[in-house]
Every structure is written in structure tokens, then in C-alpha cells.
Design a protein around this motif. Structure first.
Motif, PDB file in Angstrom:
ATOM      1  N   PRO A 150       0.804  -1.226   0.000  1.00 55.89           N
ATOM      2  CA  PRO A 150       0.000   0.000   0.000  1.00 55.89           C
ATOM      3  C   PRO A 150       0.831   1.268   0.000  1.00 55.89           C
ATOM      4  N   ASP A 188       1.377   2.426  -3.522  1.00 59.38           N
ATOM      5  CA  ASP A 188       0.204   2.647  -4.357  1.00 59.38           C
ATOM      6  C   ASP A 188       0.201   4.101  -4.840  1.00 59.38           C
ATOM      7  N   LEU A 206      -1.248   6.441   5.513  1.00 61.18           N
ATOM      8  CA  LEU A 206      -2.009   5.230   5.808  1.00 61.18           C
ATOM      9  C   LEU A 206      -2.416   5.176   7.280  1.00 61.18           C
TER      10      LEU A 206
END
Length: 270
Positions: A177, A180, A198
Motif C-alpha cells: 500500500p 500505491d 495510511l
């Protein structure tokens, strides 16, 4: 903004700091320094577990801080967990006492059931195995009686499981992630790292985060998440990255025998 995100509040009024230090896979010889760095950085929430095998070193560091007077016991929210081989009502007090002794504490603020799959309690081993190396699974754990014993022992009536959402160990799929493009773009616009974005995303959903690191600079970085706020548009973009079951699946390198347990939580395939 920052004050609203400092804690989550339980129904009984007790407050849990929304950012804590995770210590899973933090080895002895390093975990004590990690806790020390975290407390220096301002963390007031430490998450550990009997199964991690590092409670004693964490306890030594906590005792150092408490004995010095720099912090009081009530200043730090400590979480630990009932081990797999203790998943029965009569074992709760036994293993809670072992954790308290190792941590050099009179109480913990939150005591969790580590995993719904129980192991047999053989010689105190968290992962007992037979002569062929197969895990000895307890197929008869009574989870209702187990929850009742955990919740009444210290007058805790609701437990909140914490997700190690940034951890990749034992994942069936490799998730990245932090690389990303959506996350990277949002991070650049806020002048923050992808990891901080995050963490902040979960925090704004009122989810407690427990990022793990043993590096002082990373520990500090993971705590520098109170001075910015994601916009509603940011939150919506990040929410759409949810992969559903594919993003939550874990393998079981501990032992395939666990897959037979009726309470094994990761049986869904895709």
C-alpha cells in the motif's frame, strides 16, 4: 484537530491512545530500545503479547521509566494477550499472571484473546507439537466461557481487537500500500510519507493503530501524524483501495493443522 484524535474512548470512559507501538517480531535485544525510543517520542500506548516472547524486556524498560519518575504507571496504556495455548477459562488467570510478572506490572489496561484457535497446553509451550512436528490443536475451546473469564477478571466488559494492517508477514498475497500511486500522491500533497498517510487514514476512521518498528527514526516518524488532516476527498480515495477479503487474508505458516479448527477465521478463499 489533534486533540480529537488523541484517544478512543471506551464505553466505561477509559481512554486508549489512538497511536501505539506494536512489538510483534521485535526481538529481544532490540525491543527494549524500541520502547524507550517510543516513550521518548511521546507514545503512551504499548502493545505486546505473551506469544511474542518479549514481555520481560519491555517490562524492564517500563520499570526504568516508572522508577525514574519520568512517567507514572497510569500514564501508559499497556496491552497484552492471552496466548494460543491458554484459550480456556481456567487458564486465563494463569497466563495473565505470567504476563504481569514479566512486564513487572500490577495490571494491564487491555487484555485480548490473541487468536480464536486454541492450542493444547503442554509444558507451557505456545506452539506445542507432537513427535511428528504437528501442532497440538485444542478443538474444544469454549469461547463464550473464555470471553466471560477475560472480561470479568479485571472488570473489563468489552475488548477491542487491533489489526496489524501494515504488516506483511504471513500474508497470502504481497500487498504494497505504501507504493500505491493514490497513497503516494496524497502523501506528496500533504508533505508526508505514505506510511503516515495510511496511519492517518485509519485514525480518522477512529481505528487504533499500532505500527511496529525498532528504528528510533521510524518510531518517531510513525508518531508524527497529529499535525495534518486528510480531506474528505482523500479519505474517499483511500477507502476505495479496500481489497476486501483479498486484503485481509493471512496464511498459516504456524501449522496447517490450525485450518481444521472450527473457529479458524481465514478460511475464505478467492
Amino acid at each position: 484537530m489533534t486533540h480529537k484524535l488523541e484517544h478512543v474512548t471506551f464505553f466505561n470512559g477509559h481512554k486508549m491512545p489512538i497511536v501505539g507501538l506494536g512489538t510483534w517480531q521485535s526481538p529481544n535485544g532490540e525491543v527494549g530500545q524500541a520502547v524507550d525510543a517510543a516513550l521518548e517520542a511521546g507514545y503512551r500506548h504499548i502493545d505486546t503479547a505473551y506469544a511474542y516472547g518479549n514481555e520481560a524486556e519491555i517490562g524492564q524498560t517500563l520499570k526504568k521509566w516508572f522508577d525514574s519518575g519520568r512517567l507514572k504507571r497510569e500514564d501508559v496504556f499497556i496491552v497484552t494477550k492471552l496466548p494460543f495455548n491458554g484459550n480456556r477459562a481456567e487458564s486465563v488467570e494463569k497466563y495473565l499472571k505470567k504476563s504481569l510478572e514479566a512486564l513487572q506490572l500490577e495490571y494491564v489496561d487491555l487484555y485480548l484473546i490473541h487468536h480464536p484457535v486454541g492450542h493444547l497446553d503442554v509444558d507451557g509451550s505456545v506452539f506445542p507439537r507432537d513427535q511428528d512436528g504437528k501442532l497440538l490443536i485444542d478443538m474444544n475451546t469454549d469461547h463464550i466461557s473464555l470471553w466471560k473469564k477475560c472480561c470479568t477478571k479485571k472488570n473489563v466488559w468489552q475488548l477491542f481487537p487491533l489489526a496489524s494492517s501494515l504488516s506483511s508477514a504471513r500474508r497470502i498475497v504481497q500487498l504494497s500500500p505504501m507504493s500505491d500511486p493514490v497513497v503516494v500522491d496524497i502523501a506528496q500533497r500533504h508533505g508526508k510519507t505514505p506510511a503516515q498517510v495510511l496511519l492517518r487514514h485509519l485514525m480518522q476512521h477512529r481505528i487504533v493503530v499500532i505500527p511496529k518498528s525498532v528504528k528510533p527514526e521510524r518510531i518517531q516518524q510513525n508518531f508524527d501524524v497529529f499535525d495534518f488532516e486528510l480531506t474528505p476527498e482523500d479519505m474517499e480515495k483511500l477507502d476505495t483501495l479496500d481489497m476486501g477479503p483479498k486484503g485481509r487474508m493471512f496464511g498459516d505458516s504456524i501449522g496447517p493443522e490450525r485450518l481444521r479448527h472450527p473457529e479458524y477465521p481465514f478460511k475464505e478463499r478467492y
